[in-house]
Motif scaffolding. Structure first.
Motif, PDB file in Angstrom:
ATOM      1  N   ARG A 138      52.417  47.231  30.703  1.00 43.87           N
ATOM      2  CA  ARG A 138      51.293  47.455  31.634  1.00 43.87           C
ATOM      3  C   ARG A 138      50.162  46.472  31.383  1.00 43.87           C
ATOM      4  NH1 ARG A 138      52.366  52.894  31.060  1.00 43.87           N
ATOM      5  NH2 ARG A 138      50.679  53.181  29.583  1.00 43.87           N
ATOM      6  N   GLN A 139      49.986  46.086  30.113  1.00 43.59           N
ATOM      7  CA  GLN A 139      48.912  45.134  29.806  1.00 43.59           C
ATOM      8  C   GLN A 139      49.191  43.793  30.495  1.00 43.59           C
ATOM      9  OE1 GLN A 139      46.306  46.156  28.204  1.00 43.59           O
ATOM     10  NE2 GLN A 139      45.203  44.224  28.275  1.00 43.59           N
ATOM     11  N   GLN A 140      50.427  43.358  30.402  1.00 42.30           N
ATOM     12  CA  GLN A 140      50.765  42.069  31.025  1.00 42.30           C
ATOM     13  C   GLN A 140      50.599  42.133  32.535  1.00 42.30           C
ATOM     14  OE1 GLN A 140      54.460  40.248  29.576  1.00 42.30           O
ATOM     15  NE2 GLN A 140      54.345  41.742  27.951  1.00 42.30           N
ATOM     16  N   GLN A 141      50.961  43.283  33.099  1.00 38.99           N
ATOM     17  CA  GLN A 141      50.831  43.447  34.551  1.00 38.99           C
ATOM     18  C   GLN A 141      49.356  43.414  34.966  1.00 38.99           C
ATOM     19  OE1 GLN A 141      52.394  47.168  35.946  1.00 38.99           O
ATOM     20  NE2 GLN A 141      53.251  46.145  37.730  1.00 38.99           N
ATOM     21  N   ALA A 142      48.527  44.146  34.202  1.00 37.54           N
ATOM     22  CA  ALA A 142      47.095  44.199  34.533  1.00 37.54           C
ATOM     23  C   ALA A 142      46.457  42.818  34.397  1.00 37.54           C
ATOM     24  CB  ALA A 142      46.400  45.201  33.626  1.00 37.54           C
ATOM     25  N   GLU A 143      46.846  42.084  33.363  1.00 37.77           N
ATOM     26  CA  GLU A 143      46.291  40.729  33.159  1.00 37.77           C
ATOM     27  C   GLU A 143      46.678  39.833  34.330  1.00 37.77           C
ATOM     28  OE1 GLU A 143      44.441  39.733  30.640  1.00 37.77           O
ATOM     29  OE2 GLU A 143      44.820  41.091  28.955  1.00 37.77           O
ATOM     30  N   ALA A 144      47.939  39.937  34.757  1.00 34.99           N
ATOM     31  CA  ALA A 144      48.406  39.079  35.849  1.00 34.99           C
ATOM     32  C   ALA A 144      47.712  39.439  37.156  1.00 34.99           C
ATOM     33  CB  ALA A 144      49.916  39.210  36.001  1.00 34.99           C
ATOM     34  N   ASP A 145      47.501  40.722  37.405  1.00 34.52           N
ATOM     35  CA  ASP A 145      46.808  41.144  38.635  1.00 34.52           C
ATOM     36  C   ASP A 145      45.385  40.592  38.662  1.00 34.52           C
ATOM     37  OD1 ASP A 145      49.004  42.501  39.433  1.00 34.52           O
ATOM     38  OD2 ASP A 145      48.284  44.484  38.849  1.00 34.52           O
ATOM     39  N   PHE A 146      44.732  40.652  37.525  1.00 32.78           N
ATOM     40  CA  PHE A 146      43.354  40.162  37.431  1.00 32.78           C
ATOM     41  C   PHE A 146      43.310  38.647  37.686  1.00 32.78           C
ATOM     42  CE2 PHE A 146      39.750  38.792  34.576  1.00 32.78           C
ATOM     43  CZ  PHE A 146      38.736  39.275  35.385  1.00 32.78           C
ATOM     44  N   ARG A 147      44.252  37.933  37.076  1.00 35.16           N
ATOM     45  CA  ARG A 147      44.294  36.474  37.236  1.00 35.16           C
ATOM     46  C   ARG A 147      44.573  36.110  38.699  1.00 35.16           C
ATOM     47  NH1 ARG A 147      47.215  34.968  32.419  1.00 35.16           N
ATOM     48  NH2 ARG A 147      49.092  35.187  33.619  1.00 35.16           N
ATOM     49  N   PHE A 148      45.413  36.900  39.342  1.00 34.11           N
ATOM     50  CA  PHE A 148      45.755  36.627  40.735  1.00 34.11           C
ATOM     51  C   PHE A 148      44.510  36.752  41.627  1.00 34.11           C
ATOM     52  CE2 PHE A 148      47.235  38.145  44.920  1.00 34.11           C
ATOM     53  CZ  PHE A 148      47.981  37.032  45.284  1.00 34.11           C
ATOM     54  N   LEU A 149      43.723  37.788  41.358  1.00 32.10           N
ATOM     55  CA  LEU A 149      42.516  38.002  42.157  1.00 32.10           C
ATOM     56  C   LEU A 149      41.500  36.881  41.925  1.00 32.10           C
ATOM     57  CD1 LEU A 149      42.322  40.452  43.980  1.00 32.10           C
ATOM     58  CD2 LEU A 149      40.676  41.438  42.419  1.00 32.10           C
ATOM     59  N   LEU A 150      41.396  36.457  40.683  1.00 35.77           N
ATOM     60  CA  LEU A 150      40.487  35.335  40.374  1.00 35.77           C
ATOM     61  C   LEU A 150      40.927  34.081  41.112  1.00 35.77           C
ATOM     62  CD1 LEU A 150      40.040  35.685  36.506  1.00 35.77           C
ATOM     63  CD2 LEU A 150      38.239  35.850  38.189  1.00 35.77           C
ATOM     64  N   MET A 151      42.238  33.890  41.154  1.00 38.64           N
ATOM     65  CA  MET A 151      42.763  32.698  41.815  1.00 38.64           C
ATOM     66  C   MET A 151      42.485  32.746  43.320  1.00 38.64           C
ATOM     67  SD  MET A 151      46.591  31.422  41.300  1.00 38.64           S
ATOM     68  CE  MET A 151      47.229  32.309  42.702  1.00 38.64           C
ATOM     69  N   ARG A 152      42.556  33.958  43.880  1.00 38.09           N
ATOM     70  CA  ARG A 152      42.269  34.119  45.314  1.00 38.09           C
ATOM     71  C   ARG A 152      40.828  33.721  45.624  1.00 38.09           C
ATOM     72  NH1 ARG A 152      45.340  35.424  49.566  1.00 38.09           N
ATOM     73  NH2 ARG A 152      43.836  36.930  50.326  1.00 38.09           N
ATOM     74  N   VAL A 153      39.904  34.102  44.742  1.00 37.35           N
ATOM     75  CA  VAL A 153      38.499  33.734  44.961  1.00 37.35           C
ATOM     76  C   VAL A 153      38.381  32.213  44.972  1.00 37.35           C
ATOM     77  CG1 VAL A 153      36.155  33.849  44.015  1.00 37.35           C
ATOM     78  CG2 VAL A 153      37.622  35.866  43.943  1.00 37.35           C
TER      79      VAL A 153
END
Ligand SMILES: Nc1ncnc2c1ncn2[C@@H]1O[C@H](COP(=O)(O)OP(=O)(O)OP(=O)(O)O)[C@@H](O)[C@H]1O
Length: 566
Positions: A213-228
């Motif tokens: 779950r930690q890896q998933q949460a980190e990846a989701d956060f990075r994805f959102l940052l990339m979208r910005v």
């Protein structure tokens, strides 16, 4: 992970070692293993050196003292050379393995439009993270753990012999009869390690799921940052910073919440590990102190024994000391296995796309469906003859782009058959133009390789579509998708068509951002440069009819989709 997952994980790991690169990989691995074995031999040699050294100290043997110091220098130098070479070679192997897996996963992900299928059907999250991080962890952790395990087995065998020899015999008297236990210290170490491993699995077992779950949460956060980052202008126009911040913090909260669990389990594991190590260090003194003081063994024996027992204990504790890495590897394997499963998912046998030897495209009762199975449009029977120019119409959301997706073989949900000419070159220009990162030339030549077109050809294409003023910047790396205006992006798409020279071109609202004069001039240019082009355009704007010879209205109900001359 269940039994089947372990089998699949083994298949995932094994694939490289039986691949084309196997001989190179196995040779490097053999070198690393050889160095590991030499290092174990060196460690065993040191315990004998220690015995001699402490015996020399206790007997005040100065000559032996100097000789042993020279010996130690040689052992140390050999150790430095072997350790350095081993580390370097193992890192080479890691990268070799990772490169191979990255290549395989990229090929499978990008091949057969799997990336598109996975995203559209939401089969899996964060493919990027799985390729970039999980493959790295798989190579690094498997090598570290696998080689560590092997080293431990060799260590165990080597030092177990030493411990066995030095343990002596323990005589236990049970119910009047005595039992001799040979090498009893070895049994003490074994029982101790089994008890410790059991405690570790009981206490830290949930770390695998928590890591996942930690890896998933980190990846989701990075994805959102990339979208910005990629949607910077749109967000700035909407002044959506506050909302973005809230959304980012919300995603980050998931990281923080799960991190608490990571901390809790890591704390427990570290505690068990430390307790195990500290208590384990006392055992040899406890059991052998009395033998030393009774004169049964020398100081050197005691030191050699303590060191060897420590090595045996550490070897037996491989599982305990590598628990966190094993947990990470298990979660990485789960994520990669999910990836493989998602790659293997094929769309339901629906709209069949066949190649035929003739010319023209034919659709037989093609009826795209929504993913839930509802029909999207009425069945479509349609023949696109060579050099015809079709305008595809219909209300917004009716399914026009989906018909193009089906023609491109990207939308299998539905029924019917599409026949496409095997020898012809088809090109699709979607509504939202995609620009790869890199120079303007890279963007212009996409999806072809820039090396396939000369500088002059690219410059000419830019000039023809009215982007001649950008020719001097053609080899400049820039964020072109942000820099170019909507109309310029559409003109660039026409530039691509001029370079690629397709036989069949499908345009999805490809001139919606252009003024009517530019639109007329681009269509005229297209027909002048590619007079035999077969064209299918989707568009809402009145006036588009004049560039087309036929039109087709896509409808949901009532009546059939009909073809009529504009
Ligand atoms: N992956 C998907 N899952 C579910 N529905 C989808 C998916 N992709 C498209 N749709 C829906 O299918 C319908 C048809 O979409 P399509 O893009 O083909 O419409 P269109 O006629 O080209 O519209 P427009 O003229 O506005 O571009 C829409 O209602 C859309 O929301």
């Amino acid at each position: 992970m269940n039994k089947n997952s372990y089998r699949m994980a083994w298949r995932l790991i094994r694939a490289y070692w039986i691949s084309d690169d196997r001989w190179a990989a196995r040779s490097v691995l053999a070198l690393v293993i050889a160095l590991d074995l030499l290092l174990v031999y060196r460690a065993a040699r040191i315990t004998f050196w220690q015995k001699d050294f402490y015996d020399a100290l206790s007997t005040h043997d100065i000559q032996a003292f100097w000789r042993l110091l020279v010996e130690l220098a040689v052992i140390a130098l050999a150790g430095i050379a072997m350790n350095t070479t081993r580390g370097y070679t193992a890192q080479c192997l890691e990268m070799r393995w990772r490169s191979w897996m990255t290549d395989v996963f990229l090929r499978n992900w990008l091949g057969d439009a799997a990336y598109y299928r996975i995203e559209r059907a939401g089969l899996m999250d964060n493919a990027d993270q799985r390729i970039a991080d999980d493959l790295k962890w798989l190579a690094t952790n498997t090598l570290n753990l696998g080689l560590g395990l092997l080293r431990n087995i060799v260590n165990l065998a080597t030092f177990a012999v030493i411990v066995w020899g030095l343990s002596g015999v323990l005589t236990l008297t049970l119910a009047g009869s005595s039992v001799d236990i040979y090498g009893y210290m070895l049994w003490v170490g074994l029982v101790y390690a089994i008890a410790g491993s059991y405690a570790m699995e009981r206490i830290g077992g949930r770390l695998v799921a928590v890591d996942y779950r930690q890896q998933q949460a980190e990846a989701d956060f990075r994805f959102l940052l990339m979208r910005v980052r990629t949607q910077a202008e749109q967000i700035a126009f909407y002044a959506g910073e506050a909302t973005e911040r809230v959304r980012l913090l919300h995603r980050f909260a998931a990281i923080r919440a799960n991190w608490r669990l990571v901390m809790t389990y890591t704390k427990r594991i570290t505690m068990v590990e430390s307790l195990y190590t500290e208590a384990g260090a006392i055992i040899p003194y406890l059991l052998n102190g009395p033998r030393y003081f009774s004169g049964a063994i020398t100081l050197g024996d005691l030191i050699q024994f303590t060191q060897s027992f420590m090595r045996v204990r550490v070897s037996l504790s491989w599982f305990i000391y590598n628990y966190k890495e094993l947990a990470l590897l298990r979660s990485v394997c789960s994520r990669l296995l999910e990836f493989e499963q998602a790659l293997a998912v094929r769309g339901k046998a629906g709209i069949e796309v066949r190649a035929h030897a003739g010319r023209g495209i034919r659709l037989y009762s093609v009826q795209p469906q929504y993913p839930d199975g509802r029909p999207m449009t009425l069945p479509l029977d349609w023949e696109i003859k060579p050099a015809s120019r079709w305008l595809l119409r219909g209300p917004s959301g009716i399914g026009k782009s989906t018909v193009l997706r089906a023609l491109a073989g990207l939308w299998a949900e539905g029924t019917g058959v599409i026949e496409r000419p095997a020898a012809a070159k088809l090109m699709f220009t979607p509504q939202e133009s995609y620009l790869p990162s890199g120079t303007l030339r890279v963007c212009l030549c996409y999806p072809g390789d820039e090396a396939a077109f000369t500088y002059d050809a690219c410059k000419k294409a830019l000039e023809q579509v009215g982007l001649g003023h950008l020719a001097s910047d053609m080899d400049k790396d820039d964020n072109w998708s942000q820099r170019l205006s909507g109309g310029e992006l559409q003109r660039l798409a026409f530039g691509r068509v001029l370079l690629q020279q397709p036989d069949y071109l499908f345009l999805d609202e490809a001139t919606s951002a252009l003024d009517e004069d530019s639109e007329a001039w681009l269509y005229a240019l297209l027909f002048r440069k590619l007079p035999m082009l077969t064209l299918v355009s989707i568009g809402h704007r009145p006036g588009l009819e004049r560039y087309h010879t036929d039109s087709l209205t896509v409808c949901a109900a009532p009546g059939r989709a009909e073809s009529k001359k504009p």
